[in-house]
Design a protein around this motif. Structure first.
Motif, PDB file in Angstrom:
ATOM      1  N   PRO A 102     -16.036  -6.107   3.796  1.00 15.36           N
ATOM      2  CA  PRO A 102     -15.245  -6.988   4.656  1.00 15.36           C
ATOM      3  C   PRO A 102     -16.128  -7.720   5.650  1.00 15.36           C
ATOM      4  O   PRO A 102     -16.983  -7.122   6.284  1.00 15.36           O
ATOM      5  CB  PRO A 102     -14.301  -6.033   5.378  1.00 15.36           C
ATOM      6  N   ALA A 140       0.840  -1.208   0.000  1.00 15.17           N
ATOM      7  CA  ALA A 140       0.000   0.000   0.000  1.00 15.17           C
ATOM      8  C   ALA A 140       0.870   1.251   0.000  1.00 15.17           C
ATOM      9  O   ALA A 140       1.969   1.257   0.572  1.00 15.17           O
ATOM     10  CB  ALA A 140      -0.911  -0.006   1.230  1.00 15.17           C
ATOM     11  N   LEU A 154      -5.913   0.795   6.392  1.00 14.46           N
ATOM     12  CA  LEU A 154      -6.938   1.787   6.034  1.00 14.46           C
ATOM     13  C   LEU A 154      -6.848   3.068   6.852  1.00 14.46           C
ATOM     14  O   LEU A 154      -7.327   4.111   6.446  1.00 14.46           O
ATOM     15  CB  LEU A 154      -8.331   1.174   6.183  1.00 14.46           C
ATOM     16  N   ASN A 188     -14.251   2.098   3.748  1.00 19.65           N
ATOM     17  CA  ASN A 188     -13.343   2.831   4.644  1.00 19.65           C
ATOM     18  C   ASN A 188     -13.172   2.044   5.943  1.00 19.65           C
ATOM     19  O   ASN A 188     -13.782   0.989   6.135  1.00 19.65           O
ATOM     20  CB  ASN A 188     -13.921   4.218   4.918  1.00 19.65           C
ATOM     21  N   ASP A 209      -3.958  -7.935   4.570  1.00 22.94           N
ATOM     22  CA  ASP A 209      -5.312  -7.544   4.179  1.00 22.94           C
ATOM     23  C   ASP A 209      -5.474  -6.040   4.386  1.00 22.94           C
ATOM     24  O   ASP A 209      -4.772  -5.438   5.205  1.00 22.94           O
ATOM     25  CB  ASP A 209      -6.343  -8.310   5.047  1.00 22.94           C
ATOM     26  N   ILE A 210      -6.417  -5.463   3.686  1.00 21.17           N
ATOM     27  CA  ILE A 210      -6.553  -4.009   3.625  1.00 21.17           C
ATOM     28  C   ILE A 210      -6.871  -3.340   4.962  1.00 21.17           C
ATOM     29  O   ILE A 210      -6.307  -2.275   5.258  1.00 21.17           O
ATOM     30  CB  ILE A 210      -7.621  -3.652   2.575  1.00 21.17           C
ATOM     31  N   LYS A 223      -5.870   4.352   1.321  1.00 19.82           N
ATOM     32  CA  LYS A 223      -6.796   3.428   0.664  1.00 19.82           C
ATOM     33  C   LYS A 223      -6.179   2.903  -0.628  1.00 19.82           C
ATOM     34  O   LYS A 223      -6.790   2.096  -1.318  1.00 19.82           O
ATOM     35  CB  LYS A 223      -8.103   4.156   0.315  1.00 19.82           C
ATOM     36  N   ASP A 224      -4.988   3.400  -0.944  1.00 16.47           N
ATOM     37  CA  ASP A 224      -4.360   3.056  -2.232  1.00 16.47           C
ATOM     38  C   ASP A 224      -3.411   1.873  -2.059  1.00 16.47           C
ATOM     39  O   ASP A 224      -2.504   1.918  -1.230  1.00 16.47           O
ATOM     40  CB  ASP A 224      -3.593   4.260  -2.775  1.00 16.47           C
ATOM     41  N   TYR A 225      -3.664   0.841  -2.876  1.00 17.49           N
ATOM     42  CA  TYR A 225      -2.851  -0.363  -2.682  1.00 17.49           C
ATOM     43  C   TYR A 225      -2.638  -1.103  -3.993  1.00 17.49           C
ATOM     44  O   TYR A 225      -3.379  -0.900  -4.970  1.00 17.49           O
ATOM     45  CB  TYR A 225      -3.526  -1.288  -1.675  1.00 17.49           C
ATOM     46  N   THR A 270      -7.884   1.354  -5.364  1.00 14.79           N
ATOM     47  CA  THR A 270      -8.351   2.132  -4.211  1.00 14.79           C
ATOM     48  C   THR A 270      -9.428   1.342  -3.485  1.00 14.79           C
ATOM     49  O   THR A 270     -10.398   0.908  -4.127  1.00 14.79           O
ATOM     50  CB  THR A 270      -8.908   3.494  -4.668  1.00 14.79           C
ATOM     51  N   ALA A 271      -9.261   1.151  -2.193  1.00 11.28           N
ATOM     52  CA  ALA A 271     -10.217   0.348  -1.427  1.00 11.28           C
ATOM     53  C   ALA A 271     -11.602   0.984  -1.490  1.00 11.28           C
ATOM     54  O   ALA A 271     -11.732   2.205  -1.370  1.00 11.28           O
ATOM     55  CB  ALA A 271      -9.761   0.270   0.031  1.00 11.28           C
ATOM     56  N   ASP A 272     -12.631   0.122  -1.738  1.00 10.95           N
ATOM     57  CA  ASP A 272     -13.979   0.716  -1.879  1.00 10.95           C
ATOM     58  C   ASP A 272     -14.734   0.683  -0.563  1.00 10.95           C
ATOM     59  O   ASP A 272     -15.952   0.743  -0.530  1.00 10.95           O
ATOM     60  CB  ASP A 272     -14.771  -0.036  -2.967  1.00 10.95           C
TER      61      ASP A 272
END
Ligand code: BG6
Length: 607
Positions: A392, A180, A196, A240, A191-192, A200-202, A236-238
Motif C-alpha cells: 500500500p 470483507a 485490516l 498486515n 480499500d483494505i 484479512k479475508d475479503y 487474503t490480504a498479503d
C-alpha cells in the motif's frame, strides 16, 4: 477520493466504522458521517471537517449502540464541503453513502422534483438515493438492480433500507469496493486498510454484483436476484496493518521513500532472473508486432511514462507517445488495432486513466496496465497487467510506486531491445547488471550523508515562493517529477524547464537568490547543461546541482549532491530519490501536512 465503510455483526458498528474510516483518511476528504441502525430506526450523524469532529458528535449524543451501519468520508465533487452535503444521504426508505460521480444527476433531480421530491443537499448522491427508493417495494435486490441502469457514471454504494435495519447492501461500478469477512461479522470498504484491524479475508466486488451483509454473513446476488455467493473467491490480504501503518516513521511518505530499495529489489528479482528475453513474457508474449507505443497516465504516473519514452526511443528505436489521460481521452487519439497502450496508475482507479483505457480498447488497441493495487478497476479491465507490487502506498505524493513504474519501463526497454536486437549483447548485459545494482545505489542515496545534505539544503528555500528546476533529456523528465513533489507537499510554486529552453523566457524570472535545481546525469550533454547552469548563476540564481558526472565547482553551484554513477539510462531512478527526500524536508520545514496535502487526493476517481 471518498471512503466507504459498512459493518454488520456483533459489535458496536459506530466504533468499528470510525476506525475503518480512519484507515481511509489517506484518500483525502473534507467531511464525514455514519448511519447506524438502532431499535428499528436508521440514525444519521454527519459533519463537515475531520473524522475527529464526527467522533465528538457521536460521543456527545451518546455513542450509538447499533451493530449495523454505514459510514463515509467525502471528497467534494458536487456541492461544497458542508454538513448538509456530507454523506449519508436519505430519500424515503433509502439511506446511502457513495463514492464516485452520477453524471446524469441533474436530470434525475429534475424528474424527482417534478414528482414532488425534496432534496436537502446539492449532491449527485441524493439523486441516486431517490431513484433507488422510488423503485423499492420491499425487495432491496430488485430495487437496486432496477435503479442501476438509470444511474450513469461511477459509483460504489453502501445502502440501508429503513424497513430492513438488520442488513446493509453494497454495489459498485468503477469505484473500488470490497466486502470483507470476519468471525460473525462482515464489512464493506473502499480499500483494505479500513478492515485490516479485524480481518484479512475479503472479496473483490465486481460490477453488477450486489452484496447483502446480514447477521454477520455476506450473500452475493446478480442483477436478476440469483445467489452467486458460491462463485465468489475469498482473498487474503498479503500485507498486515503494520504495513499500512507508518512503521515508526513520522510520515508515510518518508517510510515509503525508505522502502524503495526493497520495492525495486522485489521487481528486479521477479522479472530479470531469466534474462531480458523473458521479461514480461507472460504479459507480453510477442513484441514483434509493436510498431509504436502509447503511454497514458496522470501526475507522476505520466512522468514515469516520459522516462520510459526516453529509454525506449533511445535504446529500442520505437516511437513512444506519452499523454496526460485527461487530455488523451478527449483528443480522439489516432490509436487502433495493432497498437499497444500502456496505462500507468498506482491506484488503478484514476477516472481519467480508466476512461482512457476504455477508449483505446473500444478502438481495438491492446492495453497493458502498470498498476500497484491488485484487482483495481484498471487492472481488471486491461488486457494485461504488470503489477508494481509496492504494497500500500498511503502518502498522497507517490514515491515508491513512481520508481517502480519507471523500473518497469526500463525492464520493458531491455525486453524490447533484446527482441529487436537494438542493443549489443554486451550493452544489454551491462544494462541489466547495472539495473540489479539499483537497490544498493538507492540505499546509498537515502543514507545519512545524503539525507543530511537534503535537510541542510532544504532550509535555504524556505523564504521563497518560487523554485525552478532545469535539465536536459531524461533529466528534464526527472525534473518534472521533482517539481511535482515540491509543489504537492510544500505548496511552493515550482516549475521545470528544459535547460536549453530557459533563455527563451523563464530566465527573466531568475533574480538574486532565487532557488534553482539543476539535474545533470548524462555525460554526453553535461557541458551543455553546465552552460545553462552558469546562465542561472550569472543572474544570481542559487543553484543546487544534482549530478553523477559534473565536478563540484564554486562557479556553477552553491549546493551539490553527487550521485553514484550507473548506466546513464538508469540514472533517473537514482536521481529522483534525493529529490523526493529534498522535497520532503522542504515540506516539513514549512509545517505542511506531508501525507495529506491540501486539495489533493491519493487517487482521483472522478473527472
Ligand atoms: C494524484 C496523486 O492524485 O494522482 C499522484 O497525488 C498520482 O501521486 C496521480 O501520480 C495519478 O494517480 P494514479 O493512482 O493513477 O497513479
Amino acid at each position: 477520493m471518498c471512503g466507504i465503510v459498512g459493518y454488520s455483526g456483533r459489535r458496536t458498528a459506530a466504533k468499528i466504522i470510525l476506525k475503518g474510516l480512519s484507515g481511509l483518511e489517506y484518500r483525502g476528504y473534507d467531511s464525514a458521517g455514519v448511519a447506524i441502525c438502532e431499535d428499528g430506526a436508521v440514525n444519521v450523524y454527519k459533519t463537515k471537517g475531520r473524522l475527529s469532529a464526527l467522533a465528538d458528535m457521536l460521543e456527545k449524543s451518546g455513542m450509538p449502540k447499533g451493530s449495523v451501519g454505514i459510514g463515509h468520508t467525502r471528497w467534494a465533487t458536487h456541492g461544497e464541503p458542508s454538513d448538509r452535503n456530507s454523506h449519508p444521504h436519505r430519500q424515503g426508505k433509502v439511506t446511502l453513502v457513495h463514492n464516485g460521480i452520477i453524471e446524469n444527476y441533474l436530470q434525475l433531480r429534475e424528474e424527482a422534483q417534478a414528482n414532488g421530491a425534496e432534496f436537502l443537499s446539492d449532491t449527485d448522491t441524493e439523486a441516486a438515493a431517490y431513484v433507488i427508493d422510488s423503485l423499492y417495494d420491499g425487495d432491496p435486490i430488485a430495487a437496486i438492480s432496477a435503479a442501476l441502469p438509470r444511474l450513469h457514471g461511477s459509483y460504489a454504494f453502501g445502502i440501508i433500507f429503513s424497513d430492513r435495519t438488520d442488513a446493509i447492501y453494497a454495489v459498485r461500478r468503477d469505484s473500488p469496493l470490497i466486502a470483507a469477512k470476519g468471525v460473525d461479522e462482515c464489512f464493506i470498504a473502499s480499500d483494505i486498510p479500513a478492515v485490516l484491524s479485524y480481518t484479512k479475508d475479503y472479496y473483490l466486488m465486481d460490477t453488477d454484483e450486489i452484496a447483502e451483509l446480514k447477521d454477520g454473513e455476506i450473500t452475493f446476488y446478480d442483477m436478476n436476484g440469483n445467489d452467486i455467493t458460491e462463485k465468489k473467491k475469498l482473498l487474503t490480504a498479503d500485507f498486515n496493518l503494520e504495513a499500512a501503518e507508518k512503521g515508526g516513521y513520522p510520515h508515510f511518505m518518508l517510510k515509503e521513500i525508505y522502502e524503495q530499495p526493497d520495492t525495486l529489489r522485489r521487481l528486479i528479482s521477479m522479472h530479470t532472473e531469466k534474462g531480458a528475453g523473458a521479461i514480461f513474457k507472460n504479459e507480453i508474449p510477442d513484441t514483434s508486432d509493436i510498431k509504436r507505443i502509447f503511454v497514458v497516465g496522470c501526475g507522476s504516473a505520466m512522468h514515469a511514462g516520459l522516462l520510459g519514452k526516453y529509454s525506449i526511443e533511445h535504446l529500442c528505436r520505437i516511437p513512444v507517445s506519452v499523454s496526460i489521460a485527461s487530455e488523451f481521452r478527449y483528443d480522439d487519439p489516432m490509436v487502433g488495432e495493432g497498437d499497444t497502450v500502456f496505462i500507468i496508475s498506482q491506484s488503478g482507479e484514476t477516472a481519467d486513466s480508466l476512461a482512457a483505457l476504455r477508449l483505446v480498447k473500444s478502438k481495438g488497441a491492446k492495453v497493458c496496465a502498470i498498476v500497484n493495487v491488485v484487482g483495481s478497476s484498471i487492472a481488471r479491465e486491461a488486457d494485461e497487467v504488470i503489477y508494481t507490487r509496492c504494497g500500500p502506498e498511503i502518502a498522497v505524493a507517490t514515491t515508491k510506486a513512481f520508481t517502480a513504474q519507471v523500473l518497469i519501463m526500463y525492464m520493458l526497454t531491455a525486453r524490447l531491445a533484446h527482441d529487436r536486437k537494438t542493443m549489443s549483447d554486451a550493452f544489454l548485459d551491462e544494462y541489466l547488471s547495472e539495473m540489479k545494482k539499483l537497490p544498493e545505489l538507492v540505499t546509498a542515496v537515502i543514507s545519512e550523508p545524503y539525507v543530511d545534505l537534503c535537510k541542510k539544503f532544504a532550509v535555504y528555500n524556505k523564504p521563497y515562493e518560487d523554485y525552478y528546476i532545469i535539465g536536459r533529456g531524461q533529466d528534464y523528465a526527472t525534473g518534472c517529477e521533482g517539481a511535482m513533489k515540491i509543489k504537492e507537499i510544500s505548496y511552493m510554486h515550482c516549475e521545470t524547464y528544459a535547460a536549453g529552453e530557459l533563455k527563451h523566457g523563464t530566465i527573466s524570472l531568475i533574480t538574486e537568490g532565487v532557488p534553482c535545481m539543476a539535474i545533470i546525469t548524462d555525460p554526453d550533454i553535461a557541458e551543455k547543461s553546465v552552460s545553462n547552469v552558469k546562465e542561472v548563476r550569472a543572474r544570481g540564481g542559487h543553484v543546487l546541482l544534482i549530478t553523477s558526472c559534473v565536478g563540484e565547482k564554486s562557479d556553477i553551484c552553491d549546493e551539490y549532491i553527487r550521485l553514484p554513477e550507473t548506466n546513464k539510462y538508469l540514472m533517473p531512478i537514482v536521481a529522483i530519490v534525493p529529490i523526493q527526500m529534498y522535497a520532503y524536508y522542504t515540506a516539513t520545514n514549512r509545517g505542511c501536512d506531508v501525507d495529506k496535502p491540501r486539495n489533493l487526493a491519493k487517487s482521483v476517481t472522478v473527472e
